[in-house]
Design an enzyme around this catalytic site. Structure first.
Site, short mmCIF file in Angstrom:
data_model
loop_
_atom_site.label_atom_id
_atom_site.label_comp_id
_atom_site.label_asym_id
_atom_site.label_seq_id
_atom_site.Cartn_x
_atom_site.Cartn_y
_atom_site.Cartn_z
N CYS A 94 -4.56 -1.32 2.04
CA CYS A 94 -3.48 -1.47 3.04
C CYS A 94 -4.08 -0.97 4.34
O CYS A 94 -3.83 0.15 4.76
CB CYS A 94 -2.26 -0.66 2.62
SG CYS A 94 -1.56 -1.22 1.07
N ALA B 174 -4.54 -2.22 7.73
CA ALA B 174 -4.27 -2.44 9.15
C ALA B 174 -3.42 -1.31 9.74
O ALA B 174 -2.58 -0.76 9.03
CB ALA B 174 -3.56 -3.77 9.33
N ASN C 76 -7.44 2.11 11.41
CA ASN C 76 -7.94 3.43 11.82
C ASN C 76 -8.79 4.06 10.72
O ASN C 76 -9.85 4.63 10.99
CB ASN C 76 -6.77 4.35 12.18
CG ASN C 76 -6.12 3.91 13.47
OD1 ASN C 76 -6.78 3.31 14.32
ND2 ASN C 76 -4.83 4.17 13.62
N ASP D 258 -3.87 3.53 1.06
CA ASP D 258 -3.07 4.23 2.08
C ASP D 258 -1.74 3.47 2.10
O ASP D 258 -1.54 2.56 2.89
CB ASP D 258 -3.81 4.15 3.42
CG ASP D 258 -3.14 4.98 4.50
OD1 ASP D 258 -2.57 6.03 4.18
OD2 ASP D 258 -3.19 4.56 5.68
N CYS E 3 1.91 8.81 4.62
CA CYS E 3 2.28 9.67 5.75
C CYS E 3 3.76 10.05 5.60
O CYS E 3 4.50 10.01 6.57
CB CYS E 3 1.98 9.02 7.09
SG CYS E 3 2.85 7.46 7.34
#
Ligand SMILES: C[S@@+](CC[C@H](N)C(=O)[O-])C[C@H]1O[C@@H](n2cnc3c(N)ncnc32)[C@H](O)[C@@H]1O
Length: 453
Positions: A232, A234, A237, A323, A372
């Site tokens: 995942c 995009a 970073n 992620d 996150c």
């Protein structure tokens, strides 16, 4: 499971969504960049930032504001991470009669040091004119339609800063669509975050990236020459960080379901002179060749890989980063209300993606799962589920540790003390005045697994 677990450093956030909301609204006092060591050095970027901050401080001094230059650091454990602090503040900012109402995303950008651009403005009092000194409020309850012309009640708005209005209603809410440009030049924001010009560091030399995200790339620990999957990926970073750690050697396959975000990833790779990434728009749940249709003998060697998109055979990748799409309740500043329905919808998708990740990982390989968010069901809950469902997986320490794991009742019922010591979790903590770039950061979770041979 919501709200977030308590924190062993003192404050309990259990059953206290309000505290989470307050924490999310505050911008971290530190702005962190990840330096692209493929093309520059930390000292070059620090010098550039110092100069830009000095310039800003001179213009602040000229207008009578506090102008002590914010401190700037490089991280002792992560040489690619540099951070600068915020303007010192004596007392509250004044509130002005004239008001501008902005949408929550624009409000958060102001707290991060941005000016107010026209598309972010939803309301302005009648009679407001160019040159007015204004206070800027975010419409946190999404009450205003574009063109709103009244004051918002105190409980429905959130003060983000002051500035100078650069255009009136007619130009902002023009009939022929949305206008362009800066509507309010922000002179002081509530967070004290410096408003550095966007090009202070040239594109490609560094990206703004929160510290836990930088740690995440380090936990993956990709080696030059390996073949890595970022499921995942995009806007890229972490992908570009992985590539940098591999010194551009080996292969990184970057997948993302969003075509728009994947274009941004490709652009970032170009800017950062990253050469070993191939990106595909793909629902990563389906990125593995179904075991019934598996093509025997296909080798995803470093040469052939650039041409070969998903789906991939099982046991293809040395390391996989998942992620995962998540409720993002660790992101800050965020001024929107929490969408609880969305929060509870995420673990099923996270599990599907995880299952694919396990299949695609080579025996002996490393799988890193990160989010996150601070929600237990999306973090420790997924780790528990994974350990119960995949006997081939072993939970191993998510090093390097910047933060120890979190111990509280909820988590103790899900993970053993050893398992808790393996994961890394950044959570809100009680002291909002905390003055350390490792502590005053976003909420984040990292777990690392080893696939047994
Ligand atoms: C947390 S963001 C990734 C951030 C990225 N790793 C970085 O560091 O820049 C999650 C990403 O997952 C993508 N996504 C959501 N569902 C997906 C799926 N089923 N397959 C692939 N990507 C998905 C979203 O488009 C979003 O870009």
């Amino acid at each position: 499971m919501l709200p977030v677990p308590s924190d062993h450093r003192g404050m309990s956030l259990e059953d206290d969504t309000l505290k989470l909301l307050i924490w999310r609204r505050k911008a971290p006092k530190f702005t962190t960049f990840r330096i692209n060591s493929l093309v520059t050095t930390p000292s070059h970027c620090m010098d550039t930032l110092k100069l830009a901050l000095l310039k800003l401080s001179e213009s602040r001094a000229a207008s009578g504001q506090d102008s002590t230059v914010p401190p700037i650091w490089s991280h002792p454990l992560l040489p690619e991470a540099i951070a600068y602090g915020s303007w010192a503040r004596n007392g509250d900012l004044p509130r002005h009669e004239s008001e501008v109402i902005v949408d929550p995303a624009c409000g958060a950008a102001v707290l991060r040091g941005a000016h107010v651009f026209v598309p972010g403005v939803v309301g302005l009092l009648p009679g407001a004119k160019e040159g007015d000194i204004v206070s800027i409020y975010a419409d946190i309850e999404a009450r205003c339609k574009r063109g709103w012309a009244q004051r918002l009640e105190a409980e429905n708005r959130y003060f983000v800063g002051n500035g100078v209005l650069l255009m009136g209603r007619k130009d902002i809410f023009c009939d022929n669509g949305i206008g362009r440009g800066i509507a309010v030049q922000v002179t002081d924001n509530e967070s004290g975050c410096p408003s550095l010009p966007a090009n202070s560091i040239s594109p490609g030399l560094a990206v703004m990236q929160n510290l836990p995200s930088i740690v995440c790339g380090r936990v993956v620990n990709p080696q030059p020459g390996e073949i890595i999957l970022d499921m995942c990926a995009a806007p890229g970073n972490k992908t570009t960080h992985l590539s940098m750690l591999m010194k551009n050697q080996g292969v990184v396959i970057a997948l993302d379901r969003s075509a728009t975000r994947t274009s941004k990833l490709r652009q970032l790779c170009k800017d950062m002179k990253v050469k070993n990434v191939t990106a595909f728009v793909c629902n990563s749940v389906n990125a593995v060749i179904n075991s019934n249709t598996q093509i025997e003998g296909v080798k995803y060697g470093h040469q052939s890989h650039n041409q070969s998109g998903p789906p991939f055979p099982i046991n293809t990748f040395d390391r996989v980063l998942l992620d995962a799409p998540c409720s993002a309740l660790g992101q800050r500043p965020k001024l929107e209300q929490i969408d609880f329905k969305h929060v509870t919808s995420l673990p099923p998708l996270q599990k599907k993606l995880f299952e694919t990740a396990v299949k695609l990982l080579k025996p002996g390989g490393t799988l890193v799962y990160s989010t996150c968010t601070v929600v237990v069901d999306e973090n420790e809950g997924i780790v528990r589920w994974a350990l119960d469902h995949f006997p081939c997986l072993e939970l191993v320490p998510a090093e390097p540790y910047l933060f120890p794991s979190v111990s509280n009742q909820d988590v103790s019922m899900i993970l053993s003390p050893f398992e808790r010591s393996c994961v890394q979790k950044y959570v809100p903590h009680g002291n909002l005045e905390e003055n350390h770039c490792e502590r005053d950061t976003i909420g984040f979770f990292i777990a690392r697994f080893f696939k047994r041979v």
